[in-house]
Design a protein around this motif. Structure first.
Motif, PDB file in Angstrom:
ATOM      1  N   CYS A 205       0.842  -1.197   0.000  1.00 15.70           N
ATOM      2  CA  CYS A 205       0.000   0.000   0.000  1.00 15.70           C
ATOM      3  C   CYS A 205       0.880   1.251   0.000  1.00 15.70           C
ATOM      4  O   CYS A 205       1.870   1.327   0.732  1.00 15.70           O
ATOM      5  N   PHE A 212      -0.237  -5.670   0.949  1.00 10.21           N
ATOM      6  CA  PHE A 212      -1.698  -5.614   0.886  1.00 10.21           C
ATOM      7  C   PHE A 212      -2.335  -6.821   1.558  1.00 10.21           C
ATOM      8  O   PHE A 212      -1.849  -7.946   1.454  1.00 10.21           O
ATOM      9  N   GLU A 225      -4.872  -0.127   0.515  1.00  6.63           N
ATOM     10  CA  GLU A 225      -5.467  -1.060   1.466  1.00  6.63           C
ATOM     11  C   GLU A 225      -6.852  -0.531   1.817  1.00  6.63           C
ATOM     12  O   GLU A 225      -7.005   0.646   2.152  1.00  6.63           O
TER      13      GLU A 225
END
Length: 276
Positions: A205, A212, A225
């Motif tokens: 992310c 993630f 995310e």
């Protein structure tokens, strides 16, 4: 008759509430007794079993955790806590394959029911640890097997070429030395697959810089995310934190390609990065 059934259900629910209070006060024995009485009155209520399993977990009574959790998931196949604690209990017995399956089931169910709850994150962390332990066990065995195989190959090469006339002072021909060097290189390359590796940036992310868990993509093509971007939209404003374009929760779409890539990466590398 119906009145009696209702009375039993009400008594069981009160016993559960009593058990919850005991649990909060860390009176685990009293909590177990309360949940047990509730189970006796209404044995088909899954939460009574998972609550008692939680008490057993705090007391490290893993055989009882497994027993109660199995009963809970049998009564309710969608019980997040049931699958979660069953997974933990199986891991205690080093049943990694089955334990990981149970945790993965808990994670899937948790994401579907309460995607932003603390339990989803907790399950994820336990799953990461379990996969790492499984990877560590398997990689240790592979490393041992590779070392044995390498030594066997070295011995075979040396024995095969010792009869050659042109030998150096160690009794090994130049040709043999080259083959031994090539052999070491081959086994060194084979061992690299079991070494921890950095997570590629595209699997992380852009806000948290962590890998993630539940990636979603925005209309601008950026992936975040889910929990993090939703928190940003709620607390900061309805705009993309990088492009600054207008963005609303309804516009977020699961990025299945990245999710599959993350799962493939973690499967290959044993989630080893989690233990750094």
């Amino acid at each position: 008759m119906a009145k009696g059934v209702n009375s039993a259900a009400e008594q069981a629910e009160q016993l559960k509430q009593n058990g919850n209070l005991y649990f909060k006060k860390n009176r685990l024995g009293a909590a177990i007794d309360a949940y047990t009485e509730a189970i006796t009155l209404c044995p088909n209520v899954p939460v009574y079993w998972t609550n008692r399993a939680l008490c057993h977990r705090k007391r490290n009574e893993w055989a009882r955790v497994e027993e109660d959790s199995r009963r809970a998931v049998k009564l309710d196949p969608k019980s997040v806590k049931g699958h979660y604690m069953l997974g933990l209990a199986l891991l205690q017995r080093e049943q990694y394959n089955e334990g990981i399956k149970a945790l993965e089931r808990a994670l899937d169910l948790g994401r579907g029911a309460h995607p932003h709850s603390y339990m989803v994150e907790e399950i994820w962390q336990e799953l990461a640890g379990a996969k790492y332990k499984e990877w560590q066990r398997d990689s240790t065995k592979r490393a041992s097997d590779l070392q044995k195989l390498e030594k066997s190959c070295e011995m075979a090469l040396k024995e095969n070429y010792l009869h050659n006339i042109s030998q150096d002072e160690d009794g090994i021909t130049d040709s043999t030395s080259e083959q031994l060097a090539a052999l070491k290189l081959v086994f060194s390359k084979a061992a690299e697959a079991d070494k921890p590796t950095d997570v590629p940036d595209y699997l992380c992310c852009k806000i948290t810089l962590d890998i993630f868990r539940d990636p979603v993509i925005t209309p601008s093509g950026l992936t975040y995310e889910r929990a993090i971007i939703l928190d940003h939209l709620e607390k900061v404003g309805k705009f993309d934190p990088i492009t600054r374009e207008d963005l609303h929760p309804s516009q977020l779409v699961p990025n299945l390609a990245i999710k599959e890539a993350v799962e493939a990466y973690l499967e290959k590398h044993g989630w080893a990065y989690k233990m750094e």
